[in-house]
Design a protein around this motif. Structure first.
Motif, PDB file in Angstrom:
ATOM      1  N   HIS A 124      -0.322  -7.378   6.410  1.00  0.00           N
ATOM      2  CA  HIS A 124       0.875  -7.614   5.589  1.00  0.00           C
ATOM      3  C   HIS A 124       1.914  -6.513   5.836  1.00  0.00           C
ATOM      4  O   HIS A 124       3.107  -6.797   5.989  1.00  0.00           O
ATOM      5  N   GLU A 125       1.459  -5.263   5.868  1.00  0.00           N
ATOM      6  CA  GLU A 125       2.398  -4.159   6.042  1.00  0.00           C
ATOM      7  C   GLU A 125       3.040  -4.182   7.425  1.00  0.00           C
ATOM      8  O   GLU A 125       4.222  -3.840   7.554  1.00  0.00           O
ATOM      9  N   ARG A 129       7.076  -4.384   8.013  1.00  0.00           N
ATOM     10  CA  ARG A 129       7.859  -3.477   8.859  1.00  0.00           C
ATOM     11  C   ARG A 129       8.717  -4.258   9.856  1.00  0.00           C
ATOM     12  O   ARG A 129       9.899  -3.950  10.055  1.00  0.00           O
ATOM     13  N   GLU A 159       5.277  -8.046   0.443  1.00  0.00           N
ATOM     14  CA  GLU A 159       5.115  -6.809  -0.326  1.00  0.00           C
ATOM     15  C   GLU A 159       4.218  -7.047  -1.543  1.00  0.00           C
ATOM     16  O   GLU A 159       3.341  -6.229  -1.847  1.00  0.00           O
ATOM     17  N   ALA A 162       0.567  -7.599  -0.364  1.00  0.00           N
ATOM     18  CA  ALA A 162      -0.053  -6.325   0.031  1.00  0.00           C
ATOM     19  C   ALA A 162      -0.432  -5.520  -1.206  1.00  0.00           C
ATOM     20  O   ALA A 162      -1.527  -4.943  -1.275  1.00  0.00           O
ATOM     21  N   ARG A 166      -4.028  -4.146  -2.189  1.00  0.00           N
ATOM     22  CA  ARG A 166      -4.240  -2.694  -2.329  1.00  0.00           C
ATOM     23  C   ARG A 166      -4.872  -2.361  -3.675  1.00  0.00           C
ATOM     24  O   ARG A 166      -5.684  -1.433  -3.775  1.00  0.00           O
TER      25      ARG A 166
END
Length: 175
Positions: A124-125, A129, A159, A162, A166
């Motif tokens: 996801h990150e 990016r 976002e 993710a 997390r």
């Protein structure tokens, strides 16, 4: 719109007259095609982890992985349709997706539940990016604010996904 017999290619007649140059359309559809490919790799990884998850967190992670791959399925459709709105054919085969994707496949790699979550967060990150760069390019380089806005919405979805993942692996500070 007509299909060229025997080529499998879609031609559009007439071409969209939406204020974008051919160069802009090519640049934007290249961005969208790569994104479509990355979304497919992530979608497939989520399905794999959903099917093969074991452990104490099975219930909540199984449901979360399903929620995410179902949301990605809708986004994948929207991305392909955005490509078509601009004129070109959208990539639609696994071969094309693997050639275009920046996310890597890991055949045979089945981590434990924390490893799965870490990998999904990383995916996801990575997409986030790319989206940050791509939405700027769509706006500033290709003069396509519509696609830039579309990518902003997708970035915000990634976002949140993710963050949701997390939260499953964060450690509470005991100090």
């Amino acid at each position: 719109m007509s299909a060229e017999i025997g080529t499998g290619r879609i031609t559009t007649t007439p071409k969209p007259d939406i204020g974008l140059s051919e160069t802009s359309i090519q640049g934007v559809t290249a961005i969208l095609s790569r994104l479509l490919a990355d979304e497919h790799v992530l979608y497939t990884r989520l399905r794999n982890y959903h099917w093969n998850l074991v452990g104490m967190a099975f219930g909540p992670l199984h449901a979360l992985f399903q929620q995410q791959y179902e949301a990605l399925a809708d986004d994948i459709d929207d991305i392909a349709e955005r490509i078509r709105m601009l004129g070109p054919a959208a990539p639609g085969t696994m071969t094309e997706f693997l050639q275009l994707a920046t996310l890597a496949e890991h055949p045979g790699d089945l981590p434990d539940e924390r490893g799965m979550v870490r990998q999904l967060v990383a995916d996801h990150e990575a997409i986030i990016r790319h989206l940050r760069q791509d939405l700027r390019a769509c706006d500033e380089q290709y003069d396509d604010m519509g696609t830039s806005d579309f990518l902003t919405t997708l970035m915000e979805k990634h976002e949140k996904m993710a963050w949701m993942l997390r939260a499953h692996i964060e450690e509470r500070n005991q100090g």
